[in-house]
Design an enzyme around this catalytic site. Structure first.
Site, PDB file in Angstrom:
ATOM      1  N   ASP A 298       3.682  -8.565   0.760  1.00 48.66           N
ATOM      2  CA  ASP A 298       4.187  -9.362   1.880  1.00 48.66           C
ATOM      3  C   ASP A 298       3.230 -10.477   2.287  1.00 48.66           C
ATOM      4  OD1 ASP A 298       2.297  -7.630   3.001  1.00 48.66           O
ATOM      5  OD2 ASP A 298       3.705  -6.696   4.397  1.00 48.66           O
TER       6      ASP A 298
ATOM      7  N   HIS B  74       0.781  -1.250   0.000  1.00 53.42           N
ATOM      8  CA  HIS B  74       0.000   0.000   0.000  1.00 53.42           C
ATOM      9  C   HIS B  74       0.811   1.298   0.000  1.00 53.42           C
ATOM     10  CE1 HIS B  74      -3.171  -2.799   0.978  1.00 53.42           C
ATOM     11  NE2 HIS B  74      -2.776  -2.951   2.222  1.00 53.42           N
TER      12      HIS B  74
END
Length: 499
Positions: A239, A82
């Site tokens: 991730d 993000h």
């Protein structure tokens, strides 16, 4: 022997793993970098700090491992999701990166909801939350117009590092899914979303699969790190996607339970039409043409750390949890909700706070400790429950993080989730997933599943105990009532906090 490198670009540090064809970690190196909190709720980093730290970590791997640089065939990445990196026409950042845990964009989230309406969930499959990338772009345009005027393209953190290593601009689908600009099912930038906010298609980088080859090392980078210019560089993934790959979550029925400071329940999904109505995240996987659904508990391991720090600061965790296994399911009628910092799934509520319910004069500290562990697991089970109600199979859960370090907690997870819980022999998380993408991209294996068979090694298995499962089904129903019963109370108490 041939090797690959998995680079995990985290929020506080970058970690690089050197992995051989057997999935053995031959060496590792890490470097930290600072966080900047200029104002309350702001969280930023300097993109070039990531690059410098990554190059230093790669240099250490190359120099300390004692192997020839030509034996390192490929590099891939896992990265914090993000975060917004805005580049000018020369490819330089126009400002610091705004990170996933930055909360300044509530106003922009409401703007996105008003503008897109039902299209938001139908296209992006996720609600507008402060952590996502599009709200950050809109914030910069509104409050820093000069910086935005310079910006010609955006990247996410790991993509900027990879760009500086290769000179190539790309973004993989699993990370792009967390921007609120990707048509998640269609696997393309949404022109509907971009046009709604007057963003040109050129503002978005080219999309690529996580195992896709995007280039080789630039000569100056090869010289700085001691690696070969011929080292192949693969796109990598978000991730959470890489954490799923590194835990072998690559087929239907497999779910990941990760208990760190926060907690994640992540389940593999191959049906792109599955609708969770925005109650959980729905993202593209690092495996091609696959997806995952994910729920988040904000204060998972943090709840247990808080309880220990507050009531037993001088004890080890083993001492602190002594006797918890003797307490029966339900902690003697004591219930805890882990809302210490608010909650994410299924209640996106920043005001709600934690509760102990049912405190009795007969309760001892071990009852409270068990109630905290159960409450964390109940919160994670909210996501499991939603997955199952949407028709998903959840029968095997791979548990990693702090929750996988204690056999009592692992058995508790099996009983509350009503599923087989498996621990891993050597838990390396997203960094191993990144290395697996490099191994698969380099042609070592015919599939990510074949790579996982070699790299991901299961340890102990915990089967649900029928009597405990029955008890927890009843207690979980009580747990699910606490949020609604305490919401108005917490709203009334909010003005008195921190005074």
């Amino acid at each position: 022997m041939s090797y690959v490198i998995g680079i995990d670009l985290g929020t506080s540090a970058v970690k690089a793993l050197l992995v051989d064809k057997n999935g053995t970690v031959a060496a590792e190196a890490s470097r930290s970098y600072p966080l900047f909190h200029e104002h309350s709720g702001w969280s930023e980093q300097k993109p070039d700090d990531w690059v410098e730290a990554t190059i230093e970590a790669l240099r250490e791997l190359a120099s300390s491992s004692g192997i020839d640089a030509g034996q390192i065939e490929g590099i891939s990445f896992s990265g914090q999701m993000h975060g917004l990196v805005l580049l000018d026409g020369e490819g330089n950042p126009v400002r610091n990166a705004i990170l996933w845990n930055d909360t300044r964009t509530t106003e922009q989230c409401r703007e996105i909801e008003r503008t897109l309406g039902d299209k938001l969930l139908s296209i992006t499959r996720n609600p507008a939350l402060e952590g996502f990338t599009l709200p950050k772009i809109l914030w910069v345009r509104q409050y820093e117009p000069q910086a935005f005027e310079q910006a010609k393209l955006f990247l996410l953190p790991k993509d900027y590092v990879r760009y500086r290593l290769t000179g190539k601009l790309h973004m993989d689908y699993s990370d792009a899914a967390g921007t609120l600009m990707l048509d998640v099912a269609g696997k393309e930038w949404s022109l509907d979303v971009l046009s709604a906010f007057d963003l040109p298609a050129s503002f978005c980088p080219a999309l690529v699969e996580s195992h896709g080859l995007v280039g080789t090392l630039l000569p100056k980078v090869a010289e700085s790190t001691g690696l070969s210019e011929a080292t192949k560089v693969f796109a990598g993934g978000a991730d959470n996607a890489c954490g799923a790959i590194g835990s072998g979550i690559l087929s239907e029925g497999l779910t990941l339970c990760s208990i760190g400071t926060s907690g994640v329940i992540l389940s593999y999904e191959n049906d792109k039409s599955k609708d969770f109505a925005g109650k959980v995240h729905f993202f593209n996987h690092g495996k091609q043409d696959a997806f995952y659904v994910m729920g988040v508990t904000l204060a998972a391991g943090y709840s247990l750390s808080w309880f220990k720090k507050t009531f037993a600061p001088s004890e080890s965790f083993d001492q602190f949890l002594e006797g918890v296994g003797e307490v029966q399911p339900g902690a003697g009628g004591l219930l805890f909700t882990p809302y210490l910092v608010g909650e994410r799934t299924p209640h996106a509520d920043s005001v709600i706070r934690a509760s102990f319910v049912g405190v009795d004069g007969a309760h001892e500290r071990k009852h409270f400790a068990r109630a905290v562990m159960e409450g964390i697991t109940f919160s994670l089970n909210e996501s499991v429950d939603m997955f199952r109600k949407a028709g998903k199979t959840v029968d095997t859960i791979v548990s990693i993080g702090g929750g996988a370090q204690n056999p009592v907690w692992l058995q508790m997870q099996a009983d509350i989730f009503g599923a087989t819980v498996v621990a891993l022999e050597n838990e390396q998380g997203p960094g191993l997933g990144a290395a697996m993408l490099a191994a698969y991209g380099s042609g070592w294996f015919e599939s990510l599943e074949a790579c996982a068979d070699k790299f991901v090694k299961h340890a102990d298995r915990y089967e649900p105990q029928p009597e405990a499962v029955k008890a927890y089904i009843g207690i979980f129903k009580v747990y699910q009532q606490v949020y609604a019963q305490t919401r108005s109370l917490n709203e009334a108490l909010a003005p008195y906090r921190n005074k």
